[in-house]
Write a protein that holds these residues in place. Structure first.
Motif, PDB file in Angstrom:
ATOM      1  N   PRO A 179       0.831  -1.202   0.000  1.00 13.41           N
ATOM      2  CA  PRO A 179       0.000   0.000   0.000  1.00 13.41           C
ATOM      3  C   PRO A 179       0.869   1.257   0.000  1.00 13.41           C
ATOM      4  O   PRO A 179       1.961   1.275   0.568  1.00 13.41           O
ATOM      5  N   GLY A 180       0.390   2.299  -0.647  1.00  9.19           N
ATOM      6  CA  GLY A 180       1.134   3.548  -0.691  1.00  9.19           C
ATOM      7  C   GLY A 180       2.228   3.583  -1.731  1.00  9.19           C
ATOM      8  O   GLY A 180       3.073   4.478  -1.710  1.00  9.19           O
ATOM      9  N   THR A 181       2.197   2.630  -2.665  1.00  7.29           N
ATOM     10  CA  THR A 181       3.224   2.556  -3.697  1.00  7.29           C
ATOM     11  C   THR A 181       2.755   3.235  -4.977  1.00  7.29           C
ATOM     12  O   THR A 181       1.627   3.024  -5.416  1.00  7.29           O
ATOM     13  N   LEU A 182       3.623   4.034  -5.573  1.00  3.53           N
ATOM     14  CA  LEU A 182       3.400   4.567  -6.911  1.00  3.53           C
ATOM     15  C   LEU A 182       4.187   3.702  -7.888  1.00  3.53           C
ATOM     16  O   LEU A 182       5.404   3.536  -7.742  1.00  3.53           O
ATOM     17  N   THR A 183       3.510   3.143  -8.872  1.00 11.97           N
ATOM     18  CA  THR A 183       4.184   2.383  -9.922  1.00 11.97           C
ATOM     19  C   THR A 183       4.485   3.320 -11.087  1.00 11.97           C
ATOM     20  O   THR A 183       3.585   3.983 -11.601  1.00 11.97           O
ATOM     21  N   VAL A 184       5.743   3.380 -11.469  1.00  9.05           N
ATOM     22  CA  VAL A 184       6.169   4.193 -12.602  1.00  9.05           C
ATOM     23  C   VAL A 184       6.621   3.250 -13.711  1.00  9.05           C
ATOM     24  O   VAL A 184       7.585   2.512 -13.548  1.00  9.05           O
ATOM     25  N   MET A 185       5.880   3.263 -14.810  1.00 12.34           N
ATOM     26  CA  MET A 185       6.232   2.432 -15.953  1.00 12.34           C
ATOM     27  C   MET A 185       6.907   3.310 -16.998  1.00 12.34           C
ATOM     28  O   MET A 185       6.355   4.331 -17.410  1.00 12.34           O
ATOM     29  N   ILE A 186       8.097   2.900 -17.404  1.00 15.81           N
ATOM     30  CA  ILE A 186       8.898   3.721 -18.311  1.00 15.81           C
ATOM     31  C   ILE A 186       9.112   2.973 -19.617  1.00 15.81           C
ATOM     32  O   ILE A 186       9.528   1.813 -19.625  1.00 15.81           O
TER      33      ILE A 186
ATOM     34  N   GLY B  85      -4.663  -1.779  -8.000  1.00 17.75           N
ATOM     35  CA  GLY B  85      -4.805  -0.963  -6.805  1.00 17.75           C
ATOM     36  C   GLY B  85      -3.719   0.078  -6.645  1.00 17.75           C
ATOM     37  O   GLY B  85      -3.911   1.074  -5.949  1.00 17.75           O
ATOM     38  N   SER B  86      -2.569  -0.134  -7.263  1.00 19.88           N
ATOM     39  CA  SER B  86      -1.497   0.844  -7.190  1.00 19.88           C
ATOM     40  C   SER B  86      -1.663   1.837  -8.331  1.00 19.88           C
ATOM     41  O   SER B  86      -1.812   1.437  -9.489  1.00 19.88           O
ATOM     42  N   PRO B  87      -1.650   3.143  -8.053  1.00 14.65           N
ATOM     43  CA  PRO B  87      -1.717   4.106  -9.151  1.00 14.65           C
ATOM     44  C   PRO B  87      -0.503   3.954 -10.059  1.00 14.65           C
ATOM     45  O   PRO B  87       0.610   3.692  -9.591  1.00 14.65           O
ATOM     46  N   VAL B  88      -0.723   4.113 -11.349  1.00 13.70           N
ATOM     47  CA  VAL B  88       0.344   3.897 -12.331  1.00 13.70           C
ATOM     48  C   VAL B  88       0.573   5.171 -13.124  1.00 13.70           C
ATOM     49  O   VAL B  88      -0.340   5.743 -13.711  1.00 13.70           O
ATOM     50  N   LEU B  89       1.832   5.591 -13.147  1.00  8.07           N
ATOM     51  CA  LEU B  89       2.265   6.727 -13.949  1.00  8.07           C
ATOM     52  C   LEU B  89       3.149   6.205 -15.075  1.00  8.07           C
ATOM     53  O   LEU B  89       4.060   5.402 -14.835  1.00  8.07           O
ATOM     54  N   ALA B  90       2.888   6.638 -16.297  1.00  2.00           N
ATOM     55  CA  ALA B  90       3.733   6.265 -17.434  1.00  2.00           C
ATOM     56  C   ALA B  90       4.663   7.421 -17.768  1.00  2.00           C
ATOM     57  O   ALA B  90       4.236   8.574 -17.844  1.00  2.00           O
TER      58      ALA B  90
ATOM     59  N   LEU C 227       0.650   2.659 -23.961  1.00  2.00           N
ATOM     60  CA  LEU C 227       0.891   2.757 -22.520  1.00  2.00           C
ATOM     61  C   LEU C 227       0.347   4.071 -21.982  1.00  2.00           C
ATOM     62  O   LEU C 227      -0.305   4.102 -20.924  1.00  2.00           O
ATOM     63  N   GLY C 228       0.570   5.150 -22.697  1.00  2.00           N
ATOM     64  CA  GLY C 228       0.097   6.458 -22.253  1.00  2.00           C
ATOM     65  C   GLY C 228      -1.408   6.529 -22.096  1.00  2.00           C
ATOM     66  O   GLY C 228      -1.920   7.273 -21.247  1.00  2.00           O
ATOM     67  N   ARG C 229      -2.120   5.752 -22.912  1.00  2.00           N
ATOM     68  CA  ARG C 229      -3.587   5.783 -22.860  1.00  2.00           C
ATOM     69  C   ARG C 229      -4.160   4.889 -21.774  1.00  2.00           C
ATOM     70  O   ARG C 229      -5.325   5.050 -21.394  1.00  2.00           O
ATOM     71  N   LYS C 230      -3.382   3.934 -21.276  1.00  2.00           N
ATOM     72  CA  LYS C 230      -3.934   2.915 -20.374  1.00  2.00           C
ATOM     73  C   LYS C 230      -3.663   3.157 -18.893  1.00  2.00           C
ATOM     74  O   LYS C 230      -4.175   2.418 -18.052  1.00  2.00           O
ATOM     75  N   VAL C 231      -2.857   4.162 -18.566  1.00  2.00           N
ATOM     76  CA  VAL C 231      -2.458   4.354 -17.174  1.00  2.00           C
ATOM     77  C   VAL C 231      -3.242   5.499 -16.540  1.00  2.00           C
ATOM     78  O   VAL C 231      -4.048   6.155 -17.182  1.00  2.00           O
ATOM     79  N   ASP C 232      -2.984   5.711 -15.247  1.00  2.00           N
ATOM     80  CA  ASP C 232      -3.709   6.749 -14.509  1.00  2.00           C
ATOM     81  C   ASP C 232      -3.222   8.149 -14.851  1.00  2.00           C
ATOM     82  O   ASP C 232      -3.981   9.120 -14.767  1.00  2.00           O
ATOM     83  N   ALA C 233      -1.950   8.269 -15.171  1.00  2.00           N
ATOM     84  CA  ALA C 233      -1.380   9.572 -15.534  1.00  2.00           C
ATOM     85  C   ALA C 233      -0.172   9.323 -16.419  1.00  2.00           C
ATOM     86  O   ALA C 233       0.455   8.260 -16.362  1.00  2.00           O
TER      87      ALA C 233
END
Length: 340
Positions: free
Chosen positions: A82-89, A108-113, A122-128
């Motif tokens: 919990p409390g993790t930000l996932t950053v996909m690059i 459950g983890s918010p995902v930033l691309a 990828l840009g279209r499928k993530v939270d930000a």
């Protein structure tokens, strides 16, 4: 590839012009609409994974928050606290391994691309989504996209720490000022490499294997240097934290073995260099004054010895050209990996 290496100072300046004014205010983070986080999980491949390690290390160093890096093809089944930000690059935003990790990963983890094309899959499928804004990159071996990923990712970390109250604005402004020095530092590093690398390339052209070493923030840059060499020269190259030498890699060193050291003035490196020299290794240092290739370094720089990556790129390129290989289109590789 040579053109894209030369474009790095301009690409960095353009990116900083776009995002620099929004970092220390917290706007860069706040505009993404993501929740506060306590740790970061980077999911990426290849060069993007190395950039992610630099970004994650900045978060730990500047904010005292934990980070982890996961190879996208091995992300299935990983546990996200919990409390993790996932950053996909992903440079292209179409990397199959990263997209599969998004689809099959824990929810459950918010995902930033972090991508070079915000309109990618990828840009279209993530939270930000956040653009590294490097511009078109044609060479298969990534150069300016790596630099821009590191800059915008580090800026994001600073902005998030300000927005969450973990860093005061005055300190953030000092760090952003360090970021604004990067374009000039990249240009100076390129000039030094052009002057000093040719005889070194000629000296190591017959080597079949290379070691790349670093400590702390330099480890990820050592990994990127080794990857570049492998990609376009087809020579074996391995990167290690310098402290790991006696735990196995030192057995690889023999008379004339090239060992490239990212020397960011960590006092422990002197002992590691002495160990290599005692076994006959050919040391090439990149970094502080007195190095084989001196580059501008700020010990307080938020993203570590970023300027060192330019001589690393140019070493690989120079050796590939010397050996008669097509550096732009290395064998067996593609610019966008769309199958896993």
């Amino acid at each position: 590839m040579a053109a894209e290496i030369r474009e790095q100072p301009e690409a960095a300046a353009r990116l900083l012009e776009e995002v620099g004014g929004r970092i220390a205010t917290g706007e860069l983070w706040n505009d993404l609409g993501l929740p506060r986080f306590d740790r970061m999980r980077v999911v990426a491949c290849g060069t993007s994974l190395n950039a992610g390690e630099v970004i994650g290390s900045a978060l730990s160093r500047l904010g005292g928050l934990g980070h982890s890096s996961v190879v996208a093809s091995e992300a299935a089944g990983s546990v996200v606290e919990p409390g993790t930000l996932t950053v996909m690059i992903s440079q292209s935003g179409e990397t199959a391994d990263v997209l599969r990790a998004l689809e099959e990963g824990p929810q459950g983890s918010p995902v930033l691309a972090l991508v070079n094309n915000v309109h990618s899959t990828l840009g279209r499928k993530v939270d930000a989504v956040l653009s590294c804004a490097a511009g078109p990159e044609i060479g298969v071996a990534a150069t300016k996209t790596f630099v821009c990923q590191v800059i915008v990712g580090t800026g994001l970390v600073i902005s998030a720490l300000v927005a969450s109250g973990r860093m005061d604005v005055a300190r953030a402004h000092r760090l952003v000022n360090d970021l604004y020095l990067i374009p000039e530092q990249l240009a100076e590093a390129a000039a030094a490499a052009r002057a000093l690398l040719p005889p070194l390339v000629e000296e190591v052209r017959g080597a079949k294997g290379f070691l790349f070493l670093g400590r702390g923030a330099g480890v990820a840059y050592a990994a990127e240097g080794a990857l570049k060499l492998k990609e376009i020269t087809y020579r074996w190259a391995e990167a290690y934290p310098a402290g790991e030498l006696k735990h196995g890699p030192l057995a690889l060193v023999e008379e004339g073995t090239p060992v490239i050291v990212i020397d960011d003035d960590d006092h422990r490196l002197a002992g590691n260099i002495a160990e290599v020299r005692a076994r006959g290794g050919r040391i090439i240092t990149i970094g502080r004054p007195g190095s084989s290739v001196e580059v501008p370094l700020s010990l307080a720089a938020p993203c570590g010895p970023l300027a060192a990556v330019v001589p690393l790129q140019m070493l690989a390129l120079g050796l590939a050209v010397e050996l008669g290989f097509d550096a732009d289109k290395p064998r067996n590789l593609a610019k966008s990996v769309t199958v896993d």
